[in-house]
Each structure stands twice: as structure tokens, then as C-alpha cells.
Enzyme design. Structure first.
Site, PDB file in Angstrom:
ATOM      1  N   ARG A 259     -59.526 170.307  62.602  1.00 48.36           N
ATOM      2  CA  ARG A 259     -59.477 169.136  61.721  1.00 48.36           C
ATOM      3  C   ARG A 259     -58.814 167.974  62.452  1.00 48.36           C
ATOM      4  O   ARG A 259     -57.790 168.154  63.110  1.00 48.36           O
ATOM      5  CB  ARG A 259     -58.690 169.438  60.442  1.00 48.36           C
ATOM      6  CG  ARG A 259     -59.307 170.542  59.594  1.00 48.36           C
ATOM      7  CD  ARG A 259     -58.475 170.826  58.356  1.00 48.36           C
ATOM      8  NE  ARG A 259     -58.958 172.021  57.677  1.00 48.36           N
ATOM      9  CZ  ARG A 259     -58.377 172.569  56.613  1.00 48.36           C
ATOM     10  NH1 ARG A 259     -57.274 172.021  56.124  1.00 48.36           N
ATOM     11  NH2 ARG A 259     -58.877 173.656  56.053  1.00 48.36           N
ATOM     12  N   ARG A 274     -48.935 171.096  60.982  1.00 44.72           N
ATOM     13  CA  ARG A 274     -50.164 170.315  60.850  1.00 44.72           C
ATOM     14  C   ARG A 274     -50.778 170.103  62.230  1.00 44.72           C
ATOM     15  O   ARG A 274     -50.403 169.195  62.968  1.00 44.72           O
ATOM     16  CB  ARG A 274     -49.860 168.964  60.189  1.00 44.72           C
ATOM     17  CG  ARG A 274     -51.072 168.241  59.628  1.00 44.72           C
ATOM     18  CD  ARG A 274     -50.673 166.923  58.993  1.00 44.72           C
ATOM     19  NE  ARG A 274     -49.749 167.095  57.890  1.00 44.72           N
ATOM     20  CZ  ARG A 274     -50.128 167.306  56.631  1.00 44.72           C
ATOM     21  NH1 ARG A 274     -51.405 167.367  56.330  1.00 44.72           N
ATOM     22  NH2 ARG A 274     -49.220 167.457  55.673  1.00 44.72           N
ATOM     23  N   GLU A 346     -47.013 174.644  51.481  1.00 46.09           N
ATOM     24  CA  GLU A 346     -48.300 175.304  51.204  1.00 46.09           C
ATOM     25  C   GLU A 346     -48.710 176.234  52.345  1.00 46.09           C
ATOM     26  O   GLU A 346     -48.637 175.866  53.516  1.00 46.09           O
ATOM     27  CB  GLU A 346     -49.396 174.254  50.996  1.00 46.09           C
ATOM     28  CG  GLU A 346     -50.771 174.854  50.765  1.00 46.09           C
ATOM     29  CD  GLU A 346     -51.905 173.930  51.195  1.00 46.09           C
ATOM     30  OE1 GLU A 346     -52.986 174.449  51.518  1.00 46.09           O
ATOM     31  OE2 GLU A 346     -51.698 172.701  51.232  1.00 46.09           O
ATOM     32  N   SER A 349     -54.450 177.787  49.605  1.00 38.82           N
ATOM     33  CA  SER A 349     -55.038 177.194  48.408  1.00 38.82           C
ATOM     34  C   SER A 349     -56.167 178.103  47.957  1.00 38.82           C
ATOM     35  O   SER A 349     -57.065 178.414  48.747  1.00 38.82           O
ATOM     36  CB  SER A 349     -55.595 175.794  48.695  1.00 38.82           C
ATOM     37  OG  SER A 349     -54.567 174.845  48.789  1.00 38.82           O
ATOM     38  N   ARG A 387     -48.911 179.030  59.796  1.00 37.13           N
ATOM     39  CA  ARG A 387     -47.836 178.754  58.830  1.00 37.13           C
ATOM     40  C   ARG A 387     -47.108 180.039  58.451  1.00 37.13           C
ATOM     41  O   ARG A 387     -45.921 180.005  58.115  1.00 37.13           O
ATOM     42  CB  ARG A 387     -48.408 178.050  57.596  1.00 37.13           C
ATOM     43  CG  ARG A 387     -48.888 176.644  57.912  1.00 37.13           C
ATOM     44  CD  ARG A 387     -49.144 175.799  56.681  1.00 37.13           C
ATOM     45  NE  ARG A 387     -49.553 174.449  57.048  1.00 37.13           N
ATOM     46  CZ  ARG A 387     -49.637 173.420  56.207  1.00 37.13           C
ATOM     47  NH1 ARG A 387     -49.329 173.606  54.920  1.00 37.13           N
ATOM     48  NH2 ARG A 387     -50.013 172.231  56.614  1.00 37.13           N
TER      49      ARG A 387
END
Length: 419
Positions: A259, A274, A346, A349, A387
Site C-alpha cells: 500500500r 504503517r 488496530e 478489521s 503488528r
């Protein structure tokens, strides 16, 4: 993609749902474009029907050896008119679809209305937050001291937001991947898939990445690096008719994800929270419509199980209407506790997209009455591997700088601590 009948029969409901999402999509313009497209299509169909009738009449005259020049002349004139009308229709249809594909999914009634992440609602907390008799460090400091993550060489190779995993860092990442895959396949009943990491444009449209998030994607010769394994896993059944008896279908896949993180400048610049490239284990389900919300609870519990077995404290929140993803009707975020940041972050999801993706990707099944039905699709990280590594480093850090390995992971990692 939503059912067009919602736009045509319930435009006010669509307006309300988009307002709840804080979306500025112009529904009135969509209604106008749809009406224009349908009128032009009716005009085109009438011309095609007229040409077919004339062509048949030409055939009859020729069969009788009668002169058909007048009809042939009329057919040729119609052909020109049909070409003009078809071009106009295609232009109008493209204009409509370009806007229609930007319309997000309609949120479920159980989703809290709110503008952003501050309006998410906590569902539960699991596990005790660890107490330290020293000041806990953030993961990047721990990793640098242990020489298991190399940010400078990652930047040298690829630029900012890339990292090199070294030694026990690479080994821990690999151990986590195998641990998650074994859990989801052996205990939760998912079929493991290794999909391609590069997909075509239609596949990105199918799950809702395109056209809205095109600027986030890495392009290579007209194809795209996947932002998540959800993209190829959902599209495995693109343009297929499934068997009802095969539902639910449950896939798990490990992939690297890519990304650009457009718009995230200045956020999480330190560490691996990130990154432009990261590893993730993804869960995807195809279900009957009546089963999808039960499946969302199940899928979320499967992702939670990873954290429970690793002994990592976390909480579950239901996302508000302003924070929920483009394709989702309802989403639970699982947030793991990071002592170095003194906050939850987070790590997964889990979303129910209803028939939004299956309509875009043309995935169907025949029910027992031979009726064509769109299955519901669900997805969730099970988990984001990097993460998870961050959470282990911060929650299991020791005063001497070493890091304890969770008991459930020792057999995969090969020892009980780093350092």
C-alpha cells in the site's frame, strides 16, 4: 456495488445512508443519469428491433426474388442511427457507472452513527494490561537493541516505510505466520490458499479497491500489487455460480501486502506500524445471506483466538458510520494493547460486506428453488503479522532488554526468548 433497485425505488433511503457515512455522493445526479441511460437503452433496443424486422423482410423479398433495394437502403440508414445511439448509450452508461462504483455500501442498522474513530463503540476488553517495574520501550527501540529490525537498510533498499527483518526478527515473523495458518486451518476449518500477489483491474474493482482507492495501489504494467489477500481470495470465484451445498466457503491466505499509504504522511513514521509492504494472514468467507451476521461474529472470534493464545491483551470495537470501510456494512476492529504507546492499536478489521462485493464480482449461487442468489462475503485479518510482532515485543519485553516468547509460539520459534 449496491442493487440498482435501491437507487430507483428508494433514493431517499440511499441519501440517508450516505449522509450517515458523511459521503457527498450526489444521489439526484445518479437518478438523473440512470434515467438517461435507460431512455437511451430503450431507444437503442427499439432501433435494433426495427432493423431486425426490416432484415427479415429483406430476406423474404429476396426469397421471392423481389426487389428489396428500398428496404436495404432503410436498413443501412438504421445502421448509422444505431451506431450513433450505441455510442451515446455507452458514453452515458460509463458516466453513470463511474459515479455508481464510487457509492459505498449501505451500513447495517446496528452500526453507530459517528464521524470518525472517536465515535467507535467498545464491545469488550480481554486480558490484563501488563505492569512493568521499568519504563516500557516502543517496539522499534527494542528491535534496534536486539538487532532484529533494520530500518536504515530497508530505506536504503526501497525508501521510507520499508524494513529488513534480521535473524530472530525474521524468524519470529515466520513463526507467527505458520502459527496463524495452522490455527485457522486445523481448528477453524479454513482452506489455505496461496494466491498471486499481482492482479488485474477487474479484480480490484470486484472487492471495492477501485476506483475509489486507486491512488493507494502500486501499478506494474497495467496490473496491481495486492493491498490485502482479501482481493484475490474473494475474486477466486469471480463470474462463477457456486453450489449452495458448498456454502459456507472459508479461505485463509498468507500474503505480502502493498500500500502506498497515500495521505498518511507523518503518521507512525517510526517502526513498522504503517509500512508500504507488510505481511498479513487473511480470512475470507462466502455465506448464505441469512447466515452472514452470525458468520461475522464467528470470523471475529477466530481472529481474536490468535491474541488469546498469544496472551496479548486487546479490545474489540464496532466501527462508527464515519470510520467504516468503503465495502463494509458492519465492521469490528480488534485492537491490541501496546505498552510502549500506552494505547490500543488496530491489528484486525473483520467486516461483513453483504452482497456488495459479490454483485461487483458477479459471484452467485443457485438455491434449492433454482433461484439465482448473491452470496454474502466477509473478510478479516487473522492477523496482521507485523503488528502482532510489535505487540509481542512490547508486551513481553523484559527489564534486561530481552523479549520472552509466548508459550503457544515457542514450538514454532524454537526457543523461549530473544536476547
Amino acid at each position: 456495488m449496491l442493487d440498482l433497485s435501491i437507487l430507483r425505488k428508494e433514493p431517499e433511503l440511499l441519501k440517508k445512508k450516505l449522509k450517515d457515512r458523511f459521503s457527498d455522493i450526489d444521489v439526484d445526479r445518479l437518478v438523473e443519469l440512470d434515467s438517461d441511460v435507460r431512455k437511451k437503452k430503450a431507444e437503442l433496443d427499439e432501433l435494433l428491433s426495427k432493423r431486425n424486422k426490416l432484415s427479415k423482410e429483406v430476406g423474404k423479398r429476396k426469397a421471392k426474388k423481389e426487389n428489396a433495394d428500398d428496404l436495404i437502403k432503410e436498413v443501412n440508414k438504421l445502421a448509422e442511427k444505431i451506431k450513433e445511439t450505441e455510442e451515446a448509450y455507452n458514453k452515458q452508461h460509463k458516466e453513470f457507472m463511474d459515479l455508481w462504483l464510487l457509492v459505498p455500501n449501505m451500513i447495517d442498522d446496528s452500526v453507530p452513527i459517528g464521524k470518525d474513530e472517536n465515535d467507535n463503540i467498545e464491545v469488550k476488553r480481554v486480558g490484563d494490561i501488563p505492569k512493568f517495574d521499568f519504563q516500557p520501550k516502543e517496539h522499534f527501540e527494542i528491535a534496534s537493541n536486539l538487532d532484529i529490525l533494520d530500518f536504515e537498510r530497508g530505506a536504503k533498499l526501497s525508501g521510507s516505510r520499508f524494513v529488513v527483518y534480521k535473524g530472530d526478527g525474521a524468524k519470529l515473523e515466520r513463526a507467527l505466520i505458520n502459527f496463524m495458518l495452522d490455527l485457522h486451518t486445523n481448528e477453524h476449518g479454513y482452506k489455505e490458499i496461496i494466491p498471486p500477489y499481482i492482479v488485474n483491474e477487474e479484480v480490484m474493482v470486484g472487492t471495492g479497491q477501485f476506483p475509489k482507492f486507486r491512488e493507494e495501489a502500486y501499478e506494474t504494467n497495467g496490473q496491481y500489487l495486492i493491498p490485502t489477500a482479501e482481493v484475490p481470495l474473494v475474486n477466486l470465484h469471480r463470474e462463477e455460480i457456486l453450489k449452495e451445498d458448498d456454502l459456507p466457503i472459508k479461505y485463509v491466505g498468507y500474503t505480502a501486502c502493498f500500500r502506498k499509504e497515500a495521505g498518511s504522511y507523518g503518521k507512525d513514521v517510526k517502526g513498522i506500524i504503517r509500512q508500504h509492504q507488510f505481511n498479513k494472514v487473511e480470512l475470507v468467507q462466502f455465506t448464505k445471506p441469512e447466515d452472514s451476521f452470525d458468520a461475522l461474529e464467528e470470523l471475529t472470534s477466530h481472529a481474536e483466538k490468535v491474541l488469546q493464545l498469544l496472551g496479548l491483551p486487546y479490545r474489540v470495537v464496532v466501527l462508527s458510520s464515519g470510520d467504516i470501510g468503503f465495502s463494509a456494512a458492519k465492521t469490528y476492529d480488534i485492537e491490541v494493547w501496546l505498552p510502549g504507546q500506552n494505547r490500543y492499536r488496530e491489528i484486525s478489521s473483520c467486516s461483513n460486506t453483504l452482497d456488495f462485493q459479490s454483485r461487483r464480482a458477479s459471484i452467485r449461487y443457485k438455491d434449492k428453488n433454482k433461484k439465482t442468489v448473491l452470496p454474502h462475503t466477509l473478510n478479516g485479518s487473522g492477523l496482521a503479522v507485523g503488528r502482532c510482532l510489535v505487540a509481542i515485543l512490547e508486551n513481553y519485553q523484559q527489564k534486561d532488554g530481552s523479549v520472552k516468547i509466548p508459550d503457544a509460539l515457542v514450538s514454532y520459534f524454537g526457543k523461549d526468548k530473544i536476547g
